[in-house]
Design an enzyme around this catalytic site. Structure first.
Site, PDB file in Angstrom:
ATOM      1  N   THR A  94     -26.547 -48.763 -75.728  1.00 54.97           N
ATOM      2  CA  THR A  94     -26.117 -50.010 -75.342  1.00 54.97           C
ATOM      3  C   THR A  94     -25.794 -50.923 -76.638  1.00 54.97           C
ATOM      4  O   THR A  94     -26.303 -50.753 -77.535  1.00 54.97           O
ATOM      5  CB  THR A  94     -26.823 -50.956 -74.630  1.00 54.97           C
ATOM      6  N   ASP A  95     -24.629 -51.995 -76.455  1.00 53.56           N
ATOM      7  CA  ASP A  95     -24.671 -52.917 -77.591  1.00 53.56           C
ATOM      8  C   ASP A  95     -25.904 -53.847 -77.762  1.00 53.56           C
ATOM      9  O   ASP A  95     -25.938 -54.429 -78.947  1.00 53.56           O
ATOM     10  CB  ASP A  95     -23.269 -53.599 -77.560  1.00 53.56           C
ATOM     11  N   GLU A  96     -26.673 -53.920 -76.892  1.00 53.36           N
ATOM     12  CA  GLU A  96     -27.885 -54.767 -76.912  1.00 53.36           C
ATOM     13  C   GLU A  96     -28.746 -54.528 -77.999  1.00 53.36           C
ATOM     14  O   GLU A  96     -29.468 -55.355 -78.341  1.00 53.36           O
ATOM     15  CB  GLU A  96     -28.597 -54.830 -75.506  1.00 53.36           C
TER      16      GLU A  96
ATOM     17  N   TYR B 199     -36.123 -53.998 -72.906  1.00 55.80           N
ATOM     18  CA  TYR B 199     -34.929 -52.882 -72.747  1.00 55.80           C
ATOM     19  C   TYR B 199     -34.301 -52.574 -73.984  1.00 55.80           C
ATOM     20  O   TYR B 199     -34.237 -51.238 -74.482  1.00 55.80           O
ATOM     21  CB  TYR B 199     -34.164 -53.603 -71.529  1.00 55.80           C
TER      22      TYR B 199
ATOM     23  N   LYS C  51     -34.188 -49.117 -76.147  1.00 50.08           N
ATOM     24  CA  LYS C  51     -32.928 -48.047 -76.239  1.00 50.08           C
ATOM     25  C   LYS C  51     -32.786 -48.048 -77.723  1.00 50.08           C
ATOM     26  O   LYS C  51     -32.244 -46.867 -78.270  1.00 50.08           O
ATOM     27  CB  LYS C  51     -31.566 -49.052 -75.744  1.00 50.08           C
TER      28      LYS C  51
HETATM   29  N1  LIG Z   1     -24.430 -50.707 -67.455  1.00 51.84           N
HETATM   30  C1  LIG Z   1     -24.255 -51.241 -68.548  1.00 51.84           C
HETATM   31  O1  LIG Z   1     -23.638 -52.189 -68.590  1.00 51.84           O
HETATM   32  C2  LIG Z   1     -24.465 -50.306 -69.793  1.00 51.84           C
HETATM   33  C3  LIG Z   1     -23.970 -50.653 -70.811  1.00 51.84           C
HETATM   34  C4  LIG Z   1     -24.295 -49.818 -71.858  1.00 51.84           C
HETATM   35  C5  LIG Z   1     -24.930 -48.718 -72.051  1.00 51.84           C
HETATM   36  N2  LIG Z   1     -25.572 -48.359 -70.682  1.00 51.84           N
HETATM   37  C6  LIG Z   1     -26.399 -47.261 -70.845  1.00 51.84           C
HETATM   38  O2  LIG Z   1     -25.734 -46.203 -69.981  1.00 51.84           O
HETATM   39  C7  LIG Z   1     -26.913 -45.555 -69.126  1.00 51.84           C
HETATM   40  C8  LIG Z   1     -26.687 -45.563 -67.772  1.00 51.84           C
HETATM   41  O3  LIG Z   1     -26.743 -47.041 -67.515  1.00 51.84           O
HETATM   42  P1  LIG Z   1     -26.501 -47.378 -65.860  1.00 51.84           P
HETATM   43  O4  LIG Z   1     -25.921 -48.669 -65.721  1.00 51.84           O
HETATM   44  O5  LIG Z   1     -25.832 -46.565 -65.085  1.00 51.84           O
HETATM   45  O6  LIG Z   1     -28.104 -47.249 -65.325  1.00 51.84           O
HETATM   46  P2  LIG Z   1     -28.683 -47.019 -63.652  1.00 51.84           P
HETATM   47  O7  LIG Z   1     -29.806 -47.862 -63.868  1.00 51.84           O
HETATM   48  O8  LIG Z   1     -27.307 -47.422 -62.598  1.00 51.84           O
HETATM   49  O9  LIG Z   1     -28.753 -45.475 -63.754  1.00 51.84           O
HETATM   50  C9  LIG Z   1     -29.906 -44.898 -64.390  1.00 51.84           C
HETATM   51  C10 LIG Z   1     -30.052 -43.594 -63.885  1.00 51.84           C
HETATM   52  O10 LIG Z   1     -31.128 -42.871 -64.524  1.00 51.84           O
HETATM   53  C11 LIG Z   1     -32.284 -42.289 -63.331  1.00 51.84           C
HETATM   54  N3  LIG Z   1     -33.564 -42.372 -63.932  1.00 51.84           N
HETATM   55  C12 LIG Z   1     -34.163 -43.600 -64.427  1.00 51.84           C
HETATM   56  N4  LIG Z   1     -35.201 -43.149 -64.988  1.00 51.84           N
HETATM   57  C13 LIG Z   1     -34.941 -41.984 -64.723  1.00 51.84           C
HETATM   58  C14 LIG Z   1     -36.100 -40.627 -65.317  1.00 51.84           C
HETATM   59  N5  LIG Z   1     -37.504 -40.855 -65.882  1.00 51.84           N
HETATM   60  N6  LIG Z   1     -35.714 -39.200 -65.201  1.00 51.84           N
HETATM   61  C15 LIG Z   1     -34.560 -38.829 -64.653  1.00 51.84           C
HETATM   62  N7  LIG Z   1     -33.423 -39.876 -64.300  1.00 51.84           N
HETATM   63  C16 LIG Z   1     -33.861 -41.333 -64.359  1.00 51.84           C
HETATM   64  C17 LIG Z   1     -31.896 -43.340 -62.206  1.00 51.84           C
HETATM   65  O11 LIG Z   1     -32.462 -42.693 -60.996  1.00 51.84           O
HETATM   66  C18 LIG Z   1     -30.347 -43.656 -62.276  1.00 51.84           C
HETATM   67  O12 LIG Z   1     -29.749 -42.722 -61.598  1.00 51.84           O
HETATM   68  C19 LIG Z   1     -28.297 -45.839 -69.540  1.00 51.84           C
HETATM   69  O13 LIG Z   1     -28.670 -45.166 -70.787  1.00 51.84           O
HETATM   70  C20 LIG Z   1     -27.887 -47.508 -70.163  1.00 51.84           C
HETATM   71  O14 LIG Z   1     -28.769 -47.887 -70.988  1.00 51.84           O
HETATM   72  C21 LIG Z   1     -25.508 -49.211 -69.708  1.00 51.84           C
END
Ligand SMILES: NC(=O)c1ccc[n+]([C@@H]2O[C@H](COP(=O)([O-])OP(=O)(O)OC[C@H]3O[C@@H](n4cnc5c(N)ncnc54)[C@H](O)[C@@H]3O)[C@@H](O)[C@H]2O)c1
Length: 350
Positions: A131-133, A156, A160
């Site tokens: 993430t950009d965070e 968080y 990351k």
């Molecule tokens: N949502 C955003 O805006 C955003 C932006 C940049 C990066 N990201 C990154 O992208 C990735 C996905 O984000 P998202 O928004 O889809 O998240 P989300 O919370 O919707 O999904 C996370 C998934 O991971 C699974 N999970 C959580 N803990 C787990 C574990 N211990 N073992 C196996 N599976 C597990 C959950 O069941 C879920 O399906 C993350 O790594 C997040 O940091 C998200």
């Protein structure tokens, strides 16, 4: 047939990545590994779950033995790692869950890949989604680039950032073929309704207050989730080993302007009078350590790998609203006990 492990594929972004890979690459077998935490929802993948190049594996990345077992059994050629605890507010109330999944879980996957690929790293790839965070908070000017120093502020983003450092350490120390991307805020279909846009859509629909932290002045860069999935496809296939790519939408909004825009679209879609939904806006006590501004420079990805966002925000937000209004059943299935309780603790008891 190449075997690709996608972790967190039942979540918001992961489900779009799984769908894109299953549909685009019949010559790959896609293994979706997910623990199905509160954020994981297999309903997101109903349309592809019976495809012959798709397998769901239930498992927790914090279980090192299970990860080793999966690598031994399925002989993955590549990993796209999205599984994470992803909600900043939850990280403030329960940091340890973030340390366990985002740091320990990532190390378990790195170890499993390192051991399984020992002596045969050629053609393998470990792609870590971040993430950009991790870069912290910007003032009014400037953009995060790939060389911006890490300065995470929440449990968080710190977890990351830690995982990013470990992924790089495995590249330098063990020669693991890694690539990393850091993306801005995503929006679009299938996002769990604790996050700003789907939460607000749901509240507007039900004429409930729309909670906005502080004065709503915080600025985020928003990218349509399918454009993030497209970027992941490009970086997985063409990204340089050991490289980092920033991904952003060139689309900055203050939270309050974004919500006003959303209210306009909702008034239109629900046949309400102009301005009616905006009356629901309610300011609540600001999030602790709330980063002021994120903005990302994705020129490296655009110039080197030719990716660019396909959708303008005006179009993307309309598509998103339409999706949530057309998929009431999906939303209602999620809005069950745990979510309601969490929601009350988070917003209604303030
Ligand atoms: N949502 C955003 O805006 C955003 C932006 C940049 C990066 N990201 C990154 O992208 C990735 C996905 O984000 P998202 O928004 O889809 O998240 P989300 O919370 O919707 O999904 C996370 C998934 O991971 C699974 N999970 C959580 N803990 C787990 C574990 N211990 N073992 C196996 N599976 C597990 C959950 O069941 C879920 O399906 C993350 O790594 C997040 O940091 C998200």
């Amino acid at each position: 047939m190449k075997k690709i492990l996608i972790t967190g594929g039942a979540g918001f972004i992961g489900s779009h990545v799984v769908r894109l890979f299953v549909n685009t690459y019949p010559e790959y077998h896609i293994y979706n590994l997910d623990a199905l935490t509160y954020a994981g929802n297999l309903e997101n993948l109903k349309d592809i779950e019976t495809k012959s190049n798709y397998t769901f594996l239930k498992g927790d990345i914090t279980d090192a033995d299970l990860m080793n077992q999966f690598f031994a059994e399925y002989q993955f050629d590549g990993v796209i790692h999205l599984a994470a605890e992803s909600h900043v507010d939850r990280s403030i109330s329960d940091p340890l869950a973030f340390i366990k999944t985002n740091i320990m879980g990532t190390v378990n996957l790195l170890n499993a890949a390192k051991d399984a690929w020992k002596g045969q790293m050629e053609g393998k790839r470990f792609y870590h989604i971040s993430t950009d965070e991790v870069y912290g908070s910007l003032g009014k000017e400037g953009l995060f680039t790939e060389t911006t120093a890490y300065d995470p502020r929440s449990p968080y983003s710190s977890s990351k950032a830690s995982s990013d450092h470990l992924v790089r350490a495995y590249y330098h120390t063990y020669g693991l073929p890694v690539v990393i991307s850091n993306c801005s805020n995503n929006y679009g279909p299938n996002q769990f309704p604790e996050k700003l846009i789907p939460l607000s859509i749901n509240n507007i629909k039900n004429k409930k207050p729309i909670p906005i932290y502080g004065k709503g002045e915080n600025i985020r860069d928003w990218l349509f989730v399918i454009d993030h999935a497209r970027a992941i496809d490009v970086i997985y296939h063409q990204g340089g080993l050991g490289e980092t790519y920033n991904i952003g939408g060139i689309n900055e909004w203050t939270n309050i302007d974004l919500i006003h825009k959303l209210c306009e679209v909702m008034d239109d879609k629900l046949g309400r009078e102009k301005g009616e939904s905006a009356k629901l806006i309610t300011f609540v006590k600001d999030r602790a350590g709330h980063d002021m501004r994120y903005a990302i420079d994705s020129s490296k990805l655009m110039k080197e790998l030719g990716w660019e966002p396909s959708l303008q925000f005006e179009e993307g937000i309309v598509k998103t609203v339409e999706w949530y209004l057309d998929n009431e059943e999906w939303l209602n299935n999620i809005l069950s006990g745990d979510y309601e309780k969490y929601y009350q603790d988070q917003y209604e008891k303030r």
